[in-house]
Design an enzyme around this catalytic site. Structure first.
Site, PDB file in Angstrom:
ATOM      1  N   ARG A   1       0.847  -1.184   0.000  1.00  0.00           N
ATOM      2  CA  ARG A   1       0.000   0.000   0.000  1.00  0.00           C
ATOM      3  C   ARG A   1       0.885   1.237   0.000  1.00  0.00           C
ATOM      4  O   ARG A   1       1.987   1.229   0.568  1.00  0.00           O
ATOM      5  CB  ARG A   1      -0.894   0.046   1.244  1.00  0.00           C
ATOM      6  CG  ARG A   1      -2.158  -0.780   1.120  1.00  0.00           C
ATOM      7  CD  ARG A   1      -3.134  -0.224   0.076  1.00  0.00           C
ATOM      8  NE  ARG A   1      -4.344  -1.005  -0.028  1.00  0.00           N
ATOM      9  CZ  ARG A   1      -4.536  -1.997  -0.908  1.00  0.00           C
ATOM     10  NH1 ARG A   1      -3.594  -2.336  -1.763  1.00  0.00           N
ATOM     11  NH2 ARG A   1      -5.690  -2.629  -0.947  1.00  0.00           N
TER      12      ARG A   1
ATOM     13  N   HIS B   1      -1.471   0.708  -9.917  1.00  0.00           N
ATOM     14  CA  HIS B   1      -2.200  -0.206  -9.027  1.00  0.00           C
ATOM     15  C   HIS B   1      -2.867  -1.332  -9.838  1.00  0.00           C
ATOM     16  O   HIS B   1      -4.092  -1.523  -9.776  1.00  0.00           O
ATOM     17  CB  HIS B   1      -3.244   0.557  -8.189  1.00  0.00           C
ATOM     18  CG  HIS B   1      -3.672  -0.186  -6.949  1.00  0.00           C
ATOM     19  ND1 HIS B   1      -3.964   0.426  -5.760  1.00  0.00           N
ATOM     20  CD2 HIS B   1      -3.856  -1.517  -6.722  1.00  0.00           C
ATOM     21  CE1 HIS B   1      -4.318  -0.481  -4.865  1.00  0.00           C
ATOM     22  NE2 HIS B   1      -4.265  -1.682  -5.432  1.00  0.00           N
TER      23      HIS B   1
HETATM   24  P1  NDP Z   1      -2.294 -11.534   4.445  1.00  0.00           P
HETATM   25  O1  NDP Z   1      -3.184 -11.033   5.513  1.00  0.00           O
HETATM   26  O2  NDP Z   1      -2.425 -12.949   3.984  1.00  0.00           O
HETATM   27  O3  NDP Z   1      -0.751 -11.359   4.892  1.00  0.00           O
HETATM   28  C1  NDP Z   1      -0.274 -10.216   5.524  1.00  0.00           C
HETATM   29  C2  NDP Z   1       1.169 -10.473   5.944  1.00  0.00           C
HETATM   30  O4  NDP Z   1       1.724  -9.254   6.431  1.00  0.00           O
HETATM   31  C3  NDP Z   1       1.305 -11.515   7.075  1.00  0.00           C
HETATM   32  O5  NDP Z   1       2.440 -12.315   6.855  1.00  0.00           O
HETATM   33  C4  NDP Z   1       1.529 -10.643   8.309  1.00  0.00           C
HETATM   34  O6  NDP Z   1       2.280 -11.263   9.361  1.00  0.00           O
HETATM   35  C5  NDP Z   1       2.333  -9.506   7.704  1.00  0.00           C
HETATM   36  N1  NDP Z   1       2.252  -8.299   8.535  1.00  0.00           N
HETATM   37  C6  NDP Z   1       1.165  -7.582   8.886  1.00  0.00           C
HETATM   38  N2  NDP Z   1       1.506  -6.561   9.679  1.00  0.00           N
HETATM   39  C7  NDP Z   1       2.845  -6.638   9.855  1.00  0.00           C
HETATM   40  C8  NDP Z   1       3.777  -5.883  10.599  1.00  0.00           C
HETATM   41  N3  NDP Z   1       3.414  -4.833  11.344  1.00  0.00           N
HETATM   42  N4  NDP Z   1       5.081  -6.261  10.566  1.00  0.00           N
HETATM   43  C9  NDP Z   1       5.468  -7.338   9.850  1.00  0.00           C
HETATM   44  N5  NDP Z   1       4.621  -8.103   9.104  1.00  0.00           N
HETATM   45  C10 NDP Z   1       3.332  -7.752   9.118  1.00  0.00           C
HETATM   46  O7  NDP Z   1      -2.459 -10.530   3.220  1.00  0.00           O
HETATM   47  P2  NDP Z   1      -2.280 -10.811   1.646  1.00  0.00           P
HETATM   48  O8  NDP Z   1      -0.989 -11.491   1.432  1.00  0.00           O
HETATM   49  O9  NDP Z   1      -3.513 -11.413   1.081  1.00  0.00           O
HETATM   50  O10 NDP Z   1      -2.233  -9.300   1.089  1.00  0.00           O
HETATM   51  C11 NDP Z   1      -1.254  -8.392   1.545  1.00  0.00           C
HETATM   52  C12 NDP Z   1      -1.527  -6.994   1.003  1.00  0.00           C
HETATM   53  O11 NDP Z   1      -1.214  -6.911  -0.379  1.00  0.00           O
HETATM   54  C13 NDP Z   1      -2.982  -6.506   1.063  1.00  0.00           C
HETATM   55  O12 NDP Z   1      -3.373  -6.115   2.361  1.00  0.00           O
HETATM   56  C14 NDP Z   1      -2.945  -5.337   0.084  1.00  0.00           C
HETATM   57  O13 NDP Z   1      -2.555  -4.164   0.757  1.00  0.00           O
HETATM   58  C15 NDP Z   1      -1.848  -5.741  -0.903  1.00  0.00           C
HETATM   59  N6  NDP Z   1      -2.416  -6.041  -2.223  1.00  0.00           N
HETATM   60  C16 NDP Z   1      -2.055  -5.247  -3.280  1.00  0.00           C
HETATM   61  C17 NDP Z   1      -2.549  -5.497  -4.534  1.00  0.00           C
HETATM   62  C18 NDP Z   1      -2.118  -4.682  -5.693  1.00  0.00           C
HETATM   63  O14 NDP Z   1      -2.702  -4.816  -6.789  1.00  0.00           O
HETATM   64  N7  NDP Z   1      -1.102  -3.838  -5.543  1.00  0.00           N
HETATM   65  C19 NDP Z   1      -3.465  -6.612  -4.791  1.00  0.00           C
HETATM   66  C20 NDP Z   1      -3.750  -7.405  -3.635  1.00  0.00           C
HETATM   67  C21 NDP Z   1      -3.244  -7.111  -2.391  1.00  0.00           C
HETATM   68  P3  NDP Z   1       1.774 -12.592  10.126  1.00  0.00           P
HETATM   69  O15 NDP Z   1       1.971 -13.720   9.130  1.00  0.00           O
HETATM   70  O16 NDP Z   1       2.685 -12.704  11.298  1.00  0.00           O
HETATM   71  O17 NDP Z   1       0.335 -12.370  10.476  1.00  0.00           O
HETATM   72  C1  OXD Z   2      -6.311  -5.346  -3.311  1.00  0.00           C
HETATM   73  C2  OXD Z   2      -5.799  -4.376  -4.244  1.00  0.00           C
HETATM   74  O1  OXD Z   2      -6.222  -5.120  -2.117  1.00  0.00           O
HETATM   75  O2  OXD Z   2      -6.220  -4.347  -5.393  1.00  0.00           O
HETATM   76  O3  OXD Z   2      -6.829  -6.389  -3.765  1.00  0.00           O
HETATM   77  O4  OXD Z   2      -4.932  -3.595  -3.880  1.00  0.00           O
END
Ligand code: NDP
Ligand code: OXD
Length: 306
Positions: free
Chosen positions: A221, A269
């Site tokens: 993000r 994005h």
């Molecule tokens: P998940 O919830 O599966 O994974 C999130 C990961 O981030 C987990 O491993 C979590 O740790 C880690 N995390 C969260 N907070 C922290 C922190 N403070 N410090 C260290 N690690 C942290 O999410 P997804 O993989 O499904 O998606 C991740 C993000 O990708 C979405 O929230 C979105 O913002 C972004 N995204 C972007 C897209 C784009 O088109 N650019 C498309 C889709 C998603 P733990 O394993 O310990 O819980």
């Molecule tokens: C998502 C994104 O969160 O598009 O899926 O960023």
């Protein structure tokens, strides 16, 4: 019982069609049409706007049209116990893997320099030694990218919040694990969710802890990146380049310095998105789970923020 799709900046037709064919008995409205608000039990949305969700008195859950839920968690009028469910689907994961592999290989194989050399008619074998890759956020998307990159022969390590192990990868956990994780990471990839803790995590301190000339990929993000710190680090050479898919303000302003910054590649994005047919399947399975009193796949931990 009805479901309302709220997607203000893009068409909803493909989603409506997918619900009509997969759940013909479910009443589905496309915002601004909602039918009687008290009959709406489910909302599927992207950035519905502050106060919108609170208008529906009998909701059982709100579904995000994407994997991120920051567009919902930033609305404090949403009742605290209402389940929020993020999109989980192979189409999102596949798209993110493709994006990350493209960004890594483009940088590692020095394609921009090869192109410049081609234009100048220069035949020069550049050093292509294998980089250490570090993925911030080893959740659904991070782990899929780690596996794909590892299968291609890259060295991959990960950082998560809990320190929970991920089979096959060296994992660094929490704030204490950040510095050792960054130390020696040549390509840093953020696939973190947007939370209070991740805002500004890609800042001058993070960049200084990386080896000189490291590459940064942000598909998590926009608020995770301190844009001014990246510009300073690029100009000093501490960071060698960046590929950015998400920004503090989207669309990126026409006069934003990233447009013309050398060694910055911008994508609007588009790293990944969900296929409506498959995404509808996820929503319908989640509704069935909720109706049976079970927790649906993708339910967000509202206290943790993801
Ligand atoms: P998940 O919830 O599966 O994974 C999130 C990961 O981030 C987990 O491993 C979590 O740790 C880690 N995390 C969260 N907070 C922290 C922190 N403070 N410090 C260290 N690690 C942290 O999410 P997804 O993989 O499904 O998606 C991740 C993000 O990708 C979405 O929230 C979105 O913002 C972004 N995204 C972007 C897209 C784009 O088109 N650019 C498309 C889709 C998603 P733990 O394993 O310990 O819980
Ligand atoms: C998502 C994104 O969160 O598009 O899926 O960023």
């Amino acid at each position: 019982m009805s479901l309302v799709i709220i997607r203000k900046t893009a068409p909803t037709a493909a989603w409506q069609q997918a619900f009509a064919s997969q759940a013909p008995d479910l009443v589905v409205h496309a915002w601004p049409e909602t039918g009687p608000l008290e009959e709406v039990h489910y909302i599927l949305c992207w950035a519905p706007g502050a106060g919108e969700i609170a208008r529906y008195p009998n909701l059982k859950a709100v579904f995000s049209l994407g994997a991120g839920v920051d567009h919902l968690l930033n609305d404090n009028t949403i009742p605290p116990h209402l389940p929020i469910v993020r999109m989980v689907d192979k189409s999102i994961t596949d798209g993110m893997v493709q994006y990350v592999v493209m960004a890594v290989t483009n940088h590692h194989r020095r394609m921009n320099e090869m192109r410049v050399n081609q234009t100048a008619g220069i035949w020069q074998k550049l050093d292509l030694s294998n980089p250490q890759i570090g993925i911030m956020g080893m959740g659904g998307l991070g782990q899929a990218c780690a596996r794909a990159l590892s299968a291609m022969g890259y060295k991959v390590r990960g950082w998560n919040r809990s320190g929970r192990p991920v089979k096959g990868f060296e994992i660094f956990g929490g704030p204490d694990g950040l510095k050792p994780f960054l130390d020696g990471t040549d390509i840093l990839i953020s696939l973190l969710p947007h939370t209070e803790e991740t805002i500004g995590i890609l800042d001058h301190k993070t960049f200084a802890a990386l080896p000189k000339g490291a590459y940064v990929i942000n598909a998590g993000r926009g608020e995770q990146l301190v844009e001014e710190d990246l510009l300073d680090a690029l100009r000093s050479g501490q960071i060698g380049g960046a590929m950015l898919d998400v920004f503090r303000k989207e669309p990126l302003a026409a006069d934003h310095p990233f447009w013309t910054e050398r060694n910055v590649t911008i994508t609007p994005h588009i790293a990944s998105w969900v296929d409506p047919v498959a995404g509808t399947g996820h929503v319908l399975r989640a509704i069935a789970a909720i109706e049976r009193g079970k927790t649906p796949e993708g339910q967000v931990d509202r206290a943790a923020g993801y």
